[in-house]
Design an enzyme around this catalytic site. Structure first.
Site, PDB file in Angstrom:
ATOM      1  N   ARG A   7      34.432  54.025  41.508  1.00  0.00           N
ATOM      2  CA  ARG A   7      35.629  53.008  41.885  1.00  0.00           C
ATOM      3  C   ARG A   7      35.730  51.970  40.897  1.00  0.00           C
ATOM      4  NH1 ARG A   7      38.876  52.336  46.807  1.00  0.00           N
ATOM      5  NH2 ARG A   7      37.579  53.361  47.966  1.00  0.00           N
ATOM      6  N   GLU A  54      39.350  44.744  51.998  1.00  0.00           N
ATOM      7  CA  GLU A  54      39.321  44.556  50.640  1.00  0.00           C
ATOM      8  C   GLU A  54      40.260  44.378  49.412  1.00  0.00           C
ATOM      9  OE1 GLU A  54      37.340  48.505  50.522  1.00  0.00           O
ATOM     10  OE2 GLU A  54      35.685  47.910  49.247  1.00  0.00           O
TER      11      GLU A  54
END
Lengths: 776, 490
Positions: free
Chosen positions: A323, A726
């Protein structure tokens, strides 16, 4: 999924779009919300304390627990040898023990677990454990692990074009090393599990976890039980932030092991210091990069290595490094690019998921590159950011070969620039800095683009369970967990909207593996996208059955049945929702339904680093302004302007809370939150006296926050909303680059600043830049 | 009657839920939080850190106020021992809502402003705001930030909590505690003791003497007894280091030691006076000291922690000593044999070692006024502005006579194993013209004074660089022509 009843003029209480209070707000303020440690304690409860490794790396020569077992109050004590099943809770890679087996690999690793009638008795007895070690050399840093080629998973590479060739022909080149610190989650409620033996050797486990199904699976594996013998329940967590995705399995498994052996209820609640010593944190990274660019600052080539300190085992580190790579482009098109990711093995806590999951580190790395290019060219960093933005029709393919289809960054940044008065303030700050010798100001605007979906495609599924009772009240359950983010309220609002009943008629219930099975972690910001959609499907199933029944019962066409404001219209007949439910029950209509959702369109070929790992992207941007004292390095964020895209908001109050909270948490990561290890690998910052998260006065006095107006998700998500957990954390990148801007103003040169930019780092960056030390 | 001659089984008595609550048989080092959660299973109050830093455990102690009402003080229940409740009213988050469930104005404001997310820190915030509400219904933002410096929230980013604090005054003007104040005062009156508390349980004896005579009698008989003042460090010896204590003498009920008063020109701060009690008097000496001491820990800690404890502790990074050194404070040490006065600079002998003799306590700190013509400043550097332990603390008092430095006292913390004056730098200043060149000489002289700490709060390089620069800041501020400070409340 966009055909919600259009009754905005007279909505039910808590309909979609309402800024309704968190479902537990009243209980929170009254001290009436029950967390795991508040559950009434069963009789004969035992408490656990773990003996932890004092060494970063050592072989265990022997473990002698005779004196522990005979100590006052002690009922049982176990080490790895006492585990009946597999001593392994690795979520991705096998071989991650709950209790050290043969070897310890970080200071703080649990070696022995002691169950006693009180936590004091357990801890006191811990001193009597005789564990003999042969100390081994320890690898503590990314640099050392890289030098020795020590990884917890094979390195990964994303590439498009030929970065080396493009670098060679680039008009300008720049390279640098950028160090990014880790971060402790500092959820206010520490890790806790309560294991209660049931009949047949089954176990009920109350765990503060974002991932009940994983706790269930791991407990069963450790104890050698079938999954159906273990039920895991969580009503709420006192914060999670990723720190309760994989980490709770260890503590639940230890509690369960001792409960199984003693046939007594067992609680394991870590105090703050033990929690911070044992559990993993956000990965710190070392990034080395080389970029080619033209005279405008447009990046033509990038070769970047991102190396993370994974710790002693893999945990989720491979996916986190992935990620980081997925976000090392941020909003910027890079024609020729190679990104390499390394999950370095070190003898430290096993770092884990934390809000952003590697994304923040990848994103700030490319921002560092863009900022360095701008400073090299003497251009305003915003101008350089702009020339690099992804296009909407061309220049729109990511380093992992996904086309960015929903790009709104241009308009969003334009709007923020105007709203925040960026250009005028830029001029004013430059003027201030010319006349202020000691205090300097800095300003930065940073954008963000964050990919939404679990990159492991199979996690993108969710289930819900909905019951309507004969009085019209509703019981709602789904696989998502509540950690403060307001998921339970948002899902309830979605159900209220579908059934057209007031949200207070819906009972929000604890997540329980016995109700909805095989759930994914509440993570990756996807809680509402997944569970909200599943609950919507369940609600539509029930609504459909009720509509069919009403049409038949009142002998009207089905199109004449409408649900509105706690009532159901069937032609000229209007009955309360509760009445219809009672009638439907007597007509033997099923008033319970499940809902199941899986995210469409996504696929990811990890071996070839190609695919469409994300359904869509969330966007945002922030402007931060700072004031820095160049004599001490002290600073204050004096103003922040945040503009964030949540699509069509299901609850603007909750979404704003996520935006603001994420920003401040990100600011902490990049400013005051410093994890400090001594030379022996001992974490010295393991409590709030030494580890400094933001407090109230750190909030910028001038704090302007807006959700992007009129936004709708281009993809068909629940009510066209976007994930919000997030992404806003990365709005705080603006703070870091504003500090760097001020340091540059003070030093008159491009500075080298590592994160977190503590006052010490700020002062020393100024001194080093003034002294002509090497800059990135 | 001497404490020695009395029963060891005085119950601890305090007010809870409007009635007298008695404790016996509970170890005296049991914290209020442990008692609430463990014994009473009254679980609204949370443990977040067990060291008085996160505020999730905040409760309020009420005591009769001189004006006939009550004072409400927020404290960290995680490091307060149960005997310190004796004679007080304990108010927890469960007490705030009315019996019919109507929320207290501070609770309602928190709900209305979306001030909770996970909710775990919320009871602590509510209690801090409750104490603030009783002092000031319409506080300024600075006052709110000060009141909440000891409460950590990891979810909200604080904006909605600040909004709630600024809005709480819009609710009802009086609460049930105001309505019932007279009843509670009567109850507290019944709990008042004429002589000290003597309590024992779990193998630990606990004395709370009411007079110095009682105190010194106990200490004479039990020279090994540990002295407990505010408990903000002592509490951690129990909750963090898990130390056992057999005998504890608490100074918190010794009225003679609580006094903060003028003695002629000299400010005399009783050894057991809290920082909250001392702060206005110290702030009156110089405006810097108001800002400086408001960055000393948090309201909860200042309500409990004492000036004497901060000095007797001899921590190299305490915030009190550097300032007191620069002010030329003296310390009064007293035991059964009498009192003696020592210059504070002579009190600190080595790392955590002081001039205190067995049986002696810090009875008072005596702070002389700044001589006329003295320039003074107090600076604190930490990673985070509020509620952080100093990386470096410095206070400077420089007397300038006719353009020359007549005297200089430079007190530093975080630069050595003890709080210490910078003798070489002081010498470099004294007798010299007050000029940039002189200051630069003094900055260089700090190298001879200190080998700074090198630890998690700051490297030796940073501490030395910043220490030098603080002298430079002091110089610039004496010239008064450039801005030099960044503050938390900017």
């Amino acid at each position: 999924m966009d055909d919600a009843p259009d009754l905005r003029a007279h909505p039910v209480r808590g309909a979609v779009g309402a800024a309704a209070a968190h479902d537990s707000a009243h209980k929170h303020v009254a001290g009436a919300a029950i967390y795991v440690d508040d559950i009434p304690e069963p009789p004969d409860l035992l408490h656990v304390w773990c003996v932890m490794s004092p060494h970063a790396h050592a072989r265990i020569r022997s473990i002698d627990l005779a004196d522990v077992r005979s100590a006052p109050g002690v009922i049982d004590a176990v080490s790895a040898a006492d585990i009946p099943g597999k001593n392994d809770i690795g979520p991705m890679v096998a071989g991650e023990p709950i209790l050290a087996e043969g070897i310890v690999e970080y200071v703080g690793q649990p070696v022995v677990a002691i169950a006693a009638t009180s936590i004091k008795a357990a801890r006191t007895a811990g001193a009597l454990a005789r564990v003999e070690y042969d100390v081994q050399p320890a690898v503590l840093t990314v640099d050392d692990a890289l030098a020795q080629g020590l990884f917890v998973a094979p390195p990964v590479e994303f590439k498009r074009g030929d970065a080396a060739a493009a670098l060679a022909r680039a008009p300008n080149r720049l390279s640098g090393t950028f160090r990014i610190g880790g971060q402790d989650h500092f959820y206010l409620e520490g890790q806790v599990a309560l294991a209660i033996p049931q009949e047949d050797g089954d176990l009920l486990i109350h765990s503060s976890t974002q991932h009940p199904s994983e706790v269930q699976k791991m407990v069963a594996k450790v104890l050698g039980l079938a999954a159906n013998a273990v039920t895991v329940e969580v009503r709420r967590m006192g914060g999670g932030f990723g720190g309760k995705e994989t980490q709770p399995a260890m503590f639940a498994a230890i509690a369960a092991l001792l409960a199984q052996r003693t046939r007594r209820p067992v609680k394991l609640r870590l105090d703050r210091d033990d929690d911070m010593m044992i559990t993993g944190k956000r990965h710190d990274f070392v990034v080395r990069w080389q970029a080619g660019f033209d005279g405008e600052g447009r990046i033509t080539a990038l070769d970047m290595d991102l190396a993370a300190r994974a710790g002693h085992v893999a945990d989720l580190s491979p996916a986190i490094v992935d990620r980081a790579l997925f976000h090392a482009d941020n909003c910027y098109y890079i024609p020729d690019v190679r990104l390499r990711g390394f999950a370095c093995k070190t003898h430290t806590q096993s770092n884990t998921a934390f809000r952003g999951f590697g994304g923040p580190q990848g994103m700030i790395a490319i921002e560092e590159v863009v900022d360095a290019i701008a400073r090299r060219l003497g251009r305003d960093p915003l101008a350089v950011r702009r020339v690099n933005f992804y296009g909407t029709t061309d220049r729109n393919v990511t380093p992992y070969h996904m086309v960015v289809e929903d790009n709104i960054v241009h308009g969003l940044v334009d709007e923020l620039e105007r709203w925040a008065d960026y250009q005028e303030r830029r001029r004013a700050i430059d003027a201030f800095n010319r006349t202020s010798p000691i205090l300097k100001k800095g300003l930065a605007l940073t954008p963000l683009k964050f990919g939404i979906s679990f990159t492991a495609t199979f996690y993108n599924q969710a289930g819900a369970l909905l019951h309507v009772y004969t009085d019209g009240s509703v019981h709602l359950n789904h696989g998502g967990t509540e950690m403060g983010q307001g998921l339970f309220m948002k899902v309830a609002q979605i159900v209220a909207e579908e059934l057209q009943i007031d949200v207070d008629r819906i009972k929000i219930s604890a997540t329980n593996t016995g109700k909805v099975p095989n759930t994914s972690a509440t993570a990756a910001s996807a809680g509402t996208d997944l569970n909200g959609a599943a609950a919507q499907i369940a609600a539509r199933t029930i609504r459909g059955r009720l509509a069919d029944f009403a049409a038949a019962h009142f002998a009207v066409p089905r199109e004449a049945v409408r649900f509105r404001r706690n009532e159901v219209e069937a032609g000229a007949n209007v009955v309360p929702f509760a009445t219809l439910a009672a009638l439907a029950y007597r007509a033997r209509v099923q008033l319970s339904a499940t809902g199941f959702y899986k995210t469409p369109k996504i696929h990811w070929d990890r071996d070839n680093a190609r695919g469409r790992p994300f359904l869509y992207f969330a966007y945002g941007a922030a402007v931060a302004e700072v004031l820095v004292d160049t004599l001490t390095g002290e600073y204050k964020v004096t103003r922040a302007d945040l503009l964030h895209d949540v699509g069509h908001s299901i609850n603007p109050a909750i979404d704003r809370g996520q935006v603001e909270g994420g920003f401040i948490q990100g600011m902490g990561w990049l400013t005051t939150e410093e994890l400090w290890f001594d030379a022996k690998g001992r974490l010295a910052t393991h409590a709030p006296s030494t580890y400094k998260i933001p407090v109230a006065s750190d909030l910028p006095r001038d704090f302007r926050v807006r959700l992007l107006e009129g936004a709708r998700n281009a993809e068909d998500t629940v009510h066209r909303s976007k994930a919000v957990g997030e992404p806003p954390l990365m709005l705080a990148n603006a703070v870091f680059f504003a500090l760097k801007d001020a340091v540059a103003a003070a030093a008159g040169a491009a500075p080298s600043l590592a994160a977190p930019a503590t006052p010490e780092r700020v002062l020393l960056a100024i001194e080093d830049a003034r002294g002509g030390a090497a800059t990135p | 009657m001497s404490s020695e001659g009395r029963s060891l089984n005085d119950p601890i008595r305090f007010a809870l839920d409007g009635a007298m609550h008695e404790i016996t048989g509970v170890a005296p080092t049991t914290t209020v939080l442990e008692y609430l959660r463990g014994e009473l299973r009254r679980c609204g109050t949370k443990e977040g850190c067990a060291e008085g830093d996160c505020g999730a455990c905040t409760v309020v102690l009420a005591e009769p106020a001189p004006d006939g009402g009550l004072t409400y003080r927020a404290v960290n229940s995680c490091i307060q021992f149960v005997p310190t409740l004796d004679g007080r009213a304990l108010i927890t988050v469960e007490n705030l809502a009315a019996p019919d469930g109507t929320l207290h104005p501070v609770q309602q404001a928190m709900v209305d402003c979306h001030g909770s997310q996970c909710g775990f820190c919320t009871p602590g915030f509510v209690m801090s705001l409750f104490a603030l509400w009783h002092a000031d219904k319409h506080p300024s933002r600075n006052a709110v930030e000060e009141a909440l410096a000891g409460n950590l929230c990891r979810c909200t980013g604080y904006r909605p909590i600040l909004d709630a604090a600024l809005a709480m005054g819009k609710g009802a003007a009086a609460d049930r505690f105001d309505t019932d104040a007279a009843t509670l005062r009567t109850l507290l009156g019944r709990l008042a003791r004429d002589t000290g508390l003597s309590y024992a349980a779990g193998g630990t004896r606990f004395w709370s003497p009411h007079s110095k005579a009682e105190l010194f009698t106990i200490l004479a008989a039990h020279p090994d007894a540990a002295i407990l003042a505010g408990g903000t460090d002592f509490g951690l010896w129990v909750t963090k280091q898990h130390r056992r204590f057999d005998k504890i003498v608490w100074l918190g009920r010794l009225a003679e030691l609580q006094q903060v008063a003028r003695d002629g020109d000299v400010l005399s701060i009783g050894g057991a006076a809290s920082w909250t009690a001392a702060l206005p008097h110290l702030a009156a000496l110089h405006p810097d000291l108001d800002a400086y001491f408001k960055r000393f820990a948090s309201v909860q800690i200042r309500n409990a922690g004492t000036v004497g404890g901060n000095v007797a502790n001899a921590s190299p990074i305490g915030d009190g000593p550097p300032v007191l050194l620069a002010l030329g404070a003296a310390v009064v040490l007293e035991g059964a044999a009498g009192a003696r006065t020592l210059d504070l600079a002579d009190f600190f002998q080595a790392y955590r070692r002081t001039a205190l003799r067995p049986g002696e306590i810090v009875a008072a700190i005596r702070v002389p006024p700044l001589p006329p013509g003295t320039r003074f400043a107090a600076y604190k550097l930490s990673k985070r502005f509020d509620q952080d332990i100093s990386t470096l603390a410095a206070a400077f008092a420089v007397s300038i006579d006719d353009g020359r430095v007549a005297a200089a006292k430079l007190g530093f913390g975080g630069m050595a194993a003890i709080p210490q004056r910078a003798a070489a730098a002081e010498a470099a200043l004294t007798g010299q013209p007050w000029s940039l060149a002189t200051v630069q000489t003094a900055m260089a002289a700090l190298d001879r004074d200190f080998r700074p700490l090198d630890d998690l709060r700051g490297s030796a390089r940073y501490r030395m660089a910043a220490a030098r620069n603080l002298l430079l800041r002091f110089w610039h501020e004496s010239q008064g022509n450039v801005a030099t400070r960044v503050t938390a409340h900017g």
